[in-house]
Design a protein around this motif. Structure first.
Motif, PDB file in Angstrom:
ATOM      1  N   UNK A   1     -12.083  47.766  29.059  1.00 48.13           N
ATOM      2  CA  UNK A   1     -11.084  47.602  27.877  1.00 48.13           C
ATOM      3  C   UNK A   1      -9.811  48.063  28.130  1.00 48.13           C
ATOM      4  N   UNK A   2      -8.869  47.150  27.843  1.00 54.50           N
ATOM      5  CA  UNK A   2      -7.461  47.861  28.203  1.00 54.50           C
ATOM      6  C   UNK A   2      -6.767  48.262  26.826  1.00 54.50           C
ATOM      7  N   UNK A   3      -7.105  49.301  26.255  1.00 53.88           N
ATOM      8  CA  UNK A   3      -6.415  49.712  25.178  1.00 53.88           C
ATOM      9  C   UNK A   3      -5.916  51.192  25.589  1.00 53.88           C
ATOM     10  N   UNK A   4      -4.778  51.398  24.634  1.00 57.33           N
ATOM     11  CA  UNK A   4      -4.023  52.537  25.019  1.00 57.33           C
ATOM     12  C   UNK A   4      -4.770  53.557  24.834  1.00 57.33           C
ATOM     13  N   UNK A   5      -4.416  54.898  25.528  1.00 59.46           N
ATOM     14  CA  UNK A   5      -4.946  56.033  25.301  1.00 59.46           C
ATOM     15  C   UNK A   5      -4.704  56.424  24.046  1.00 59.46           C
ATOM     16  N   UNK A   6      -5.720  57.537  23.432  1.00 60.60           N
ATOM     17  CA  UNK A   6      -5.269  57.922  22.119  1.00 60.60           C
ATOM     18  C   UNK A   6      -4.209  58.523  21.970  1.00 60.60           C
ATOM     19  N   UNK A   7      -3.838  59.434  22.692  1.00 57.53           N
ATOM     20  CA  UNK A   7      -2.524  60.322  22.585  1.00 57.53           C
ATOM     21  C   UNK A   7      -1.182  59.465  22.870  1.00 57.53           C
ATOM     22  N   UNK A   8      -1.477  57.990  23.137  1.00 55.77           N
ATOM     23  CA  UNK A   8      -0.473  57.245  23.279  1.00 55.77           C
ATOM     24  C   UNK A   8       0.121  56.832  21.901  1.00 55.77           C
ATOM     25  N   UNK A   9      -0.555  57.128  20.818  1.00 57.24           N
ATOM     26  CA  UNK A   9      -0.037  56.498  19.497  1.00 57.24           C
ATOM     27  C   UNK A   9       0.665  57.466  18.634  1.00 57.24           C
ATOM     28  N   UNK A  10       1.532  56.724  17.852  1.00 62.98           N
ATOM     29  CA  UNK A  10       2.148  57.330  16.771  1.00 62.98           C
ATOM     30  C   UNK A  10       1.243  57.263  15.602  1.00 62.98           C
ATOM     31  N   UNK A  11       1.806  58.049  14.682  1.00 65.85           N
ATOM     32  CA  UNK A  11       0.714  58.060  13.150  1.00 65.85           C
ATOM     33  C   UNK A  11       2.025  57.608  12.153  1.00 65.85           C
ATOM     34  N   UNK A  12       1.726  56.507  11.454  1.00 67.73           N
ATOM     35  CA  UNK A  12       2.302  56.317  10.076  1.00 67.73           C
ATOM     36  C   UNK A  12       1.684  56.311   8.773  1.00 67.73           C
ATOM     37  N   UNK A  13       2.234  56.594   7.843  1.00 70.88           N
ATOM     38  CA  UNK A  13       1.193  56.921   6.382  1.00 70.88           C
ATOM     39  C   UNK A  13       2.181  56.593   5.203  1.00 70.88           C
ATOM     40  N   UNK A  22       1.173  52.357  19.422  1.00 74.74           N
ATOM     41  CA  UNK A  22       1.231  52.758  20.573  1.00 74.74           C
ATOM     42  C   UNK A  22       2.610  52.840  21.296  1.00 74.74           C
ATOM     43  N   UNK A  23       2.832  53.300  22.458  1.00 75.03           N
ATOM     44  CA  UNK A  23       4.100  53.369  23.098  1.00 75.03           C
ATOM     45  C   UNK A  23       4.638  52.155  23.759  1.00 75.03           C
ATOM     46  N   UNK A  24       3.823  51.040  23.562  1.00 75.39           N
ATOM     47  CA  UNK A  24       4.024  49.783  24.206  1.00 75.39           C
ATOM     48  C   UNK A  24       4.534  48.916  22.930  1.00 75.39           C
ATOM     49  N   UNK A  25       4.550  49.325  21.796  1.00 74.54           N
ATOM     50  CA  UNK A  25       5.085  48.899  20.440  1.00 74.54           C
ATOM     51  C   UNK A  25       4.049  47.864  19.820  1.00 74.54           C
ATOM     52  N   UNK A  26       2.681  48.268  20.132  1.00 77.93           N
ATOM     53  CA  UNK A  26       1.733  47.559  19.399  1.00 77.93           C
ATOM     54  C   UNK A  26       1.053  48.252  18.418  1.00 77.93           C
ATOM     55  N   UNK A  27       0.828  47.813  17.318  1.00 73.07           N
ATOM     56  CA  UNK A  27       0.124  48.375  16.202  1.00 73.07           C
ATOM     57  C   UNK A  27      -1.406  48.141  16.328  1.00 73.07           C
ATOM     58  N   UNK A  28      -1.927  49.158  16.752  1.00 79.05           N
ATOM     59  CA  UNK A  28      -3.485  49.045  16.959  1.00 79.05           C
ATOM     60  C   UNK A  28      -4.582  49.344  15.986  1.00 79.05           C
ATOM     61  N   UNK A  29      -4.097  49.963  14.791  1.00 77.39           N
ATOM     62  CA  UNK A  29      -5.067  50.355  13.751  1.00 77.39           C
ATOM     63  C   UNK A  29      -4.268  50.421  12.625  1.00 77.39           C
TER      64      UNK A  29
END
Length: 606
Positions: A1-13, A22-29
């Motif tokens: 599976x080609x998903x970003x590492x957990x720590x690659x993500x930023x958090x918005x709320x 993630x760092x590649x500019x993808x909203x993954x959740x």
């Protein structure tokens, strides 16, 4: 599976839910309705579960940071042709300031692309998948917006550039020159709510979100040590607060594994009473008293009357109790870690430590509970009464064992905490007979822990009565005042726990735990500080803080060998541990300075 590492993500709320980018500019959740609702972007758990990416069309370097005192994320991509910034935020209600933010979140995700230098070719890929990736929506253009509807959910995308349609997706490529700005806003609405609210320009959404978060930060001025780290962690905890009720979820995600390929992949988008006292303490110490007050009001309403029933240990964000667990078998899971769960069957367990968590929190806030309402008084009395009887029963423990109940030492210690705080409340909580009964039970618990919890062969307090297994949860003993950290047996326990369960500063919960559990490591910081080892406690704290990702975020666990963050993300428990450890270091350093000033000069030189 080609998903970003957990720590690659930023958090918005936004006070209702969260998004991870993630760092590649993808909203993954993103679960836009509320934290525990179905996702519309779920690539974190399966490549086919939806995402929304905006990034350079080709190789690019990346640097990112939150705008000061916000959860607005700015990512700068640098290519050989130029540089561009992508700024992301979940919308706050226009005009909401301070403690009002998040009370009525608009459920919109805004992204702004700004050219910084040269000309950068950008690529947008918008691929919503509803119901955790089960449903592919049909995309149409209506009123100039890209509309995707699937069952009860509708997404409407406002884009400053034209897009092309494929099956269930929209894509485009566009050039961004220095000084140019393009905005994109994705708005969620229930399909059958009868309205089609306006989708605002992304720049306006970002401006409102930035102002709102900064106004909240301005109300909280923590003065202790490690101020920057505490303020960031306090904002993360605030971002994980479901503002309509005041409840704080344990994490923003479900089923991110404790070990890649493992099956301990639980849904953490709920509210644990266990976290309650520590959350209150953290918000209090981070100079967020209003949030602490709301937290206590929430738990009093959620628990209600518990006479004759075990105290519930977790809830949904609006106080729901039935959180029955089921699998999402169509998802491959993060890094092929199955199963993926929605719901969490821990809600069925008996976990006696929650009794101490609530009464300890009440004692912390005793000045704000005067006069004490009948509702709160009834709840606290019932919890104390339950501690007086149920401390003799086995339970699932704070690590929520699913195999068998045991007489966990940490559960007994927290029953002692409940009874000790009830006795301190005295006539505010019960009559003389009640207080005497609680005091007798408190003393009985203490005697049992000191005798049956201690293991001579181990030379330490074990994780459970009559056991030889170490467990980091016994480190709460000094932190709740059960034993002083300088007590010889407690000191021996701390040393053995650190020697056997710690690796490179990360403390595992038990022997065989796959990775270091972040809050346990911060508990050790607090214990060392209480034991007078301030310098070593500070070194460990700084070693731990250095393990956050580039945005200052912690997951639940960290692999001590690879440094990879594991488990659900971000994890409130980890950030709460940081805040409380920083406060403990501040408090112990202040006490040491006070003693040094009061001590005669001649004695200080011996």
């Amino acid at each position: 599976m080609d998903s970003s590492r957990i720590s690659e993500h930023g958090f918005l709320a936004d006070g209702g839910t969260a998004a991870l980018v993630d760092r590649a500019g993808s909203v993954n959740w993103w679960c836009p309705y509320r934290f525990d609702a179905p996702s519309v972007f779920g690539r974190l758990l399966d490549d086919d579960a939806g995402h929304w990416s905006i990034a350079p069309d080709g190789a690019a370097g990346c640097e990112r940071a939150y705008l000061d005192d916000t959860l607005v994320l700015r990512t700068v991509f640098t290519t050989r042709h130029g540089a561009v910034a992508v700024t992301d935020a979940l919308a706050l209600e226009p005009g909401a300031r301070g403690h009002e933010i998040g009370r009525r979140p608009p459920r919109m995700l805004a992204r702004v692309v700004q050219g910084l230098s040269g000309t950068v070719r950008m690529r947008l890929h918008y691929r919503p998948r509803f119901e955790y990736g089960r449903v592919t929506a049909f995309l149409t253009v209506r009123d100039g917006l890209v509309e995707a509807t699937a069952g009860a959910a509708t997404l409407r995308l406002r884009s400053d550039v034209p897009v092309e349609f494929g099956v269930g997706e929209a894509t485009t490529r566009f050039d961004v020159r220095a000084g140019e700005t393009y905005g994109f806003t994705c708005a969620f609405t229930p399909t059958y709510d009868g309205g089609r609210p306006t989708v605002p320009a992304a720049g306006r959404v970002l401006a409102d979100a930035t102002t709102g978060w900064r106004s909240w930060a301005d109300l909280h001025d923590y003065r202790g040590r490690y101020r920057a780290e505490v303020r960031r962690s306090a904002m993360v905890v605030q971002g994980m607060t479901y503002q309509p009720s005041g409840a704080v979820v344990a994490a923003a995600t479900t089923s991110l594994p404790e070990e890649p390929g493992g099956d301990r992949n639980y849904d953490y988008r709920y509210v644990w009473v266990r976290d309650f006292s520590l959350t209150l303490q953290a918000l209090w110490r981070a100079a967020c008293p209003d949030e602490a007050n709301r937290q206590f009001a929430w738990v009093a309403r959620a628990m209600g009357r518990i006479d004759g029933e075990p105290a519930p240990i977790m809830y949904g964000v609006e106080g729901e109790r039935d959180l029955t667990e089921h699998r999402l078998d169509h998802l491959r899971g993060y890094a092929d870690s199955r199963p993926v769960f929605v719901g969490n069957d821990a809600w069925r367990q008996r976990q006696s430590d929650v009794l101490g968590e609530v009464l300890d929190a009440a004692w912390l806030m005793r000045h704000y509970l005067d006069p004490m309402s009948a509702e709160v008084r009834t709840l606290l009395r019932a919890l104390a009464d339950q501690a007086a009887t149920d401390w003799r029963r086995p339970d699932a423990g704070m690590w929520e064992a699913r195999d068998a109940e045991r007489h966990y030492v940490s559960s007994k210690v927290q029953c002692w905490t409940a009874l000790d705080r009830a006795v301190r409340f005295g006539p505010r909580l019960g009559d003389a007979a009640d207080v005497a009964r609680w005091a007798a039970a408190r003393d009985a618990v203490r005697e049992a822990v000191l005798t049956r919890g201690w293991n001579d062969r181990l030379g330490a307090y074990a994780g459970a009565f009559d056991s030889a297994d170490l467990d980091a949860s016994v480190l709460i003993m000094p932190l709740v005042g059960f034993l002083p950290a300088e007590d010889p047996r407690m000191r021996a326990t701390m040393d053995l726990v650190e020697r056997r369960l710690s690796h490179d500063g990360l403390l595992r919960r038990w022997d065989g735990d796959p990775a270091g559990f972040v809050i346990c490591s911060f508990w050790l910081v607090g214990c060392l500080a209480l034991a007078g080892e301030q310098d070593r406690a500070e070194r460990l704290f700084e070693q731990l803080v250095a393990r956050v990702n580039d945005l200052g975020l912690f997951a639940e666990q960290i692999d001590p060998v690879t440094g990879e963050q594991l488990g659900n993300f971000p994890q409130a428990f980890s950030h709460i541990g940081l805040i409380n450890a920083a406060w403990r270091l501040t408090e112990c350093a202040d006490r040491a300075r006070t003693r040094a000033v009061r001590q005669p000069a001649g004695e200080r030189t011996r």
